[in-house]
Design a protein around this motif. Structure first.
Motif, PDB file in Angstrom:
ATOM      1  N   LEU A   1      -9.216   9.338  -4.405  1.00  0.00           N
ATOM      2  CA  LEU A   1      -9.976   9.483  -3.158  1.00  0.00           C
ATOM      3  C   LEU A   1      -9.912   8.223  -2.309  1.00  0.00           C
ATOM      4  CD1 LEU A   1     -13.125  11.395  -4.467  1.00  0.00           C
ATOM      5  CD2 LEU A   1     -11.327  12.283  -2.971  1.00  0.00           C
ATOM      6  N   VAL A   2      -9.819   7.061  -2.953  1.00  0.00           N
ATOM      7  CA  VAL A   2      -9.736   5.798  -2.216  1.00  0.00           C
ATOM      8  C   VAL A   2      -8.445   5.730  -1.412  1.00  0.00           C
ATOM      9  CG1 VAL A   2      -9.681   3.284  -2.429  1.00  0.00           C
ATOM     10  CG2 VAL A   2     -11.134   4.637  -3.973  1.00  0.00           C
ATOM     11  N   SER A   3      -7.315   6.070  -2.048  1.00  0.00           N
ATOM     12  CA  SER A   3      -6.024   6.067  -1.346  1.00  0.00           C
ATOM     13  C   SER A   3      -6.003   7.102  -0.231  1.00  0.00           C
ATOM     14  CB  SER A   3      -4.883   6.356  -2.331  1.00  0.00           C
ATOM     15  OG  SER A   3      -4.828   5.367  -3.321  1.00  0.00           O
ATOM     16  N   TYR A   4      -6.585   8.255  -0.500  1.00  0.00           N
ATOM     17  CA  TYR A   4      -6.637   9.321   0.502  1.00  0.00           C
ATOM     18  C   TYR A   4      -7.434   8.878   1.728  1.00  0.00           C
ATOM     19  CZ  TYR A   4      -7.641  13.855   2.608  1.00  0.00           C
ATOM     20  OH  TYR A   4      -7.754  14.898   3.489  1.00  0.00           O
ATOM     21  N   ALA A   5      -8.568   8.200   1.465  1.00  0.00           N
ATOM     22  CA  ALA A   5      -9.395   7.698   2.573  1.00  0.00           C
ATOM     23  C   ALA A   5      -8.648   6.646   3.383  1.00  0.00           C
ATOM     24  CB  ALA A   5     -10.709   7.127   2.015  1.00  0.00           C
ATOM     25  N   ASP A   6      -7.887   5.780   2.701  1.00  0.00           N
ATOM     26  CA  ASP A   6      -7.093   4.773   3.409  1.00  0.00           C
ATOM     27  C   ASP A   6      -6.039   5.439   4.290  1.00  0.00           C
ATOM     28  OD1 ASP A   6      -8.516   2.776   2.251  1.00  0.00           O
ATOM     29  OD2 ASP A   6      -7.044   2.359   0.655  1.00  0.00           O
ATOM     30  N   MET A   7      -5.411   6.488   3.772  1.00  0.00           N
ATOM     31  CA  MET A   7      -4.387   7.188   4.558  1.00  0.00           C
ATOM     32  C   MET A   7      -4.986   7.829   5.802  1.00  0.00           C
ATOM     33  SD  MET A   7      -1.888  10.330   3.443  1.00  0.00           S
ATOM     34  CE  MET A   7      -3.263  11.493   3.484  1.00  0.00           C
ATOM     35  N   LEU A   8      -6.145   8.453   5.659  1.00  0.00           N
ATOM     36  CA  LEU A   8      -6.812   9.063   6.805  1.00  0.00           C
ATOM     37  C   LEU A   8      -7.173   8.018   7.857  1.00  0.00           C
ATOM     38  CD1 LEU A   8      -9.178  11.717   5.168  1.00  0.00           C
ATOM     39  CD2 LEU A   8      -7.023  12.087   6.365  1.00  0.00           C
ATOM     40  N   THR A   9      -7.614   6.864   7.398  1.00  0.00           N
ATOM     41  CA  THR A   9      -7.951   5.774   8.332  1.00  0.00           C
ATOM     42  C   THR A   9      -6.727   5.337   9.125  1.00  0.00           C
ATOM     43  OG1 THR A   9      -9.679   5.005   6.813  1.00  0.00           O
ATOM     44  CG2 THR A   9      -8.949   3.465   8.517  1.00  0.00           C
ATOM     45  N   LEU A  10      -5.604   5.182   8.414  1.00  0.00           N
ATOM     46  CA  LEU A  10      -4.369   4.758   9.088  1.00  0.00           C
ATOM     47  C   LEU A  10      -3.897   5.816  10.082  1.00  0.00           C
ATOM     48  CD1 LEU A  10      -2.441   3.196   6.068  1.00  0.00           C
ATOM     49  CD2 LEU A  10      -3.481   1.981   8.001  1.00  0.00           C
ATOM     50  N   LEU A  11      -3.999   7.094   9.721  1.00  0.00           N
ATOM     51  CA  LEU A  11      -3.614   8.156  10.645  1.00  0.00           C
ATOM     52  C   LEU A  11      -4.479   8.141  11.891  1.00  0.00           C
ATOM     53  CD1 LEU A  11      -2.903  11.191   8.274  1.00  0.00           C
ATOM     54  CD2 LEU A  11      -1.262  10.002   9.736  1.00  0.00           C
ATOM     55  N   PHE A  12      -5.761   7.905  11.707  1.00  0.00           N
ATOM     56  CA  PHE A  12      -6.670   7.841  12.844  1.00  0.00           C
ATOM     57  C   PHE A  12      -6.272   6.703  13.792  1.00  0.00           C
ATOM     58  CE2 PHE A  12     -10.526   6.006  14.756  1.00  0.00           C
ATOM     59  CZ  PHE A  12     -10.938   7.087  15.524  1.00  0.00           C
ATOM     60  N   VAL A  13      -5.984   5.537  13.206  1.00  0.00           N
ATOM     61  CA  VAL A  13      -5.555   4.388  14.018  1.00  0.00           C
ATOM     62  C   VAL A  13      -4.255   4.702  14.756  1.00  0.00           C
ATOM     63  CG1 VAL A  13      -4.752   1.997  13.931  1.00  0.00           C
ATOM     64  CG2 VAL A  13      -6.717   2.710  12.539  1.00  0.00           C
ATOM     65  N   LEU A  14      -3.322   5.383  14.063  1.00  0.00           N
ATOM     66  CA  LEU A  14      -2.048   5.732  14.695  1.00  0.00           C
ATOM     67  C   LEU A  14      -2.262   6.610  15.920  1.00  0.00           C
ATOM     68  CD1 LEU A  14       1.047   5.948  14.769  1.00  0.00           C
ATOM     69  CD2 LEU A  14       0.859   7.864  13.165  1.00  0.00           C
TER      70      LEU A  14
END
Length: 336
Positions: free
Chosen positions: A27-40
């Motif tokens: 879940l931690v990695s998944y949350a990091d990925m979502l954050t990066l997508l949002f920034v993108l």
């Protein structure tokens, strides 16, 4: 005593359990990925926003650069009067997708279509000016080549045997094929013809242009003695001239021989001079310009587009000095 296989016990008598494995760390990695997508997506959205002020400055700059002035040929090249039209900045929808497959100005407002038309006209004027400048430069270079050839002809007192023209093909050196050049109904170069070609060849060797030699006969209905028709006779004379120039230093790959028979008269066949003037060989120095620029050569050449006597370098210099003196006098009078 405790056995070797028994579980360990903590101090105080409490049993020590094995560390619990966390199965939800993904879940931690998944949350990091979502954050990066949002920034993108935030960055992409910010890049898609159009700064209207900067767009207006860019449009104004392009309009000024393309539409400020233009030039075209009318006789000799000159600048056209007037400046480019004032531009109107057309708002652009940031959401418009240039790759959506829409065609042309479909869907544009009247104001947008007018802006597009002005931009196209400005680009056309810029290209016309570029073509005109290229044609003018080429006409000047061909004129200088004429001067060099005329210098050699004048040294050998042969200047009157050759005429010059600048057309869309390039510089045309016309040699009238009288009995001095070719015998009647024959394609063998006479001594006089060889002298003329000897004077022309050195200037042609030094340039990179291809050379076309055109053989032409007059419109007389006389029977050709040694050839089936005027086609073979004109082609043979052109080929003879080509061979002679190759023997005097011109590369074989640059040369072309063409027989025109009587289909390309230099002057009206009804003119009494046509009997001799239309019976000729043209040595054509082919221009290196593309077709659209070569079409402007006659206009760029001015009077040199007409059949004329060769002008030597000394004559060209004297004419330029006279023209400059006249211009200076006119300017002084105007200021007074």
């Amino acid at each position: 005593m405790s056995s070797g296989g028994g579980g360990r016990r903590k101090k105080g008598g409490h049993e020590e359990h094995e560390e619990h494995v966390n199965h939800e760390r993904w879940l931690v990695s998944y949350a990091d990925m979502l954050t990066l997508l949002f920034v993108l997506f935030v960055v992409l959205f910010s890049m898609s926003s159009v700064d209207q002020k900067k767009f207006a400055e860019l449009a104004a700059g392009l309009s000024e650069g393309f539409g400020a002035s233009s030039a075209a040929l009318q006789g000799n090249v000159s600048n056209l009067d007037g400046a480019g039209e004032a531009s109107t900045v057309v708002p652009v929808d940031p959401g418009t997708n240039p790759g959506s497959g829409g065609s042309g100005t479909a869907g544009m407002t009247k104001e947008q279509k007018e802006a597009v038309e002005r931009a196209i006209k400005a680009a056309d004027r810029a290209q016309a000016s570029k073509d005109a400048q290229a044609a003018t430069k080429e006409a000047e270079d061909l004129k200088k080549l004429e001067n060099k050839i005329a210098d050699e002809l004048a040294k050998n007192k042969l200047l009157g045997q050759v005429k010059f023209t600048i057309d869309r093909r390039g510089l045309v050196v016309t040699i009238v094929t009288n009995e001095v050049v070719f015998a009647g109904n024959r394609a063998d170069l006479q001594a006089g013809g060889k002298k003329i070609l000897d004077a022309i060849a050195p200037a042609l060797v030094k340039i990179p242009n291809n050379i076309e030699v055109d053989g032409n006969t007059n419109q007389l209905k006389a029977t050709t003695t040694f050839y089936p028709s005027g086609w073979e006779l004109s082609a043979a004379r052109a080929s003879t001239t080509v061979r002679y120039l190759i023997d005097h230093g011109l590369a074989k790959g640059r040369m072309t021989a063409v027989g025109n028979s009587d289909t390309k008269p230099l002057i009206d066949p009804k003119d009494p001079r046509a009997v001799t003037m239309n019976r000729r060989v043209d040595v054509v120095v082919l221009t290196t310009l593309p077709a659209n620029q070569a079409a402007l050569l006659p206009a760029a050449a001015g009077d040199d587009a007409k059949l004329h006597d060769g002008q030597t370098s000394a004559q060209a210099k004297a004419a330029a000095e006279a023209a400059e003196k006249t211009e200076t006098t006119t300017t002084t009078t105007t200021h007074d």
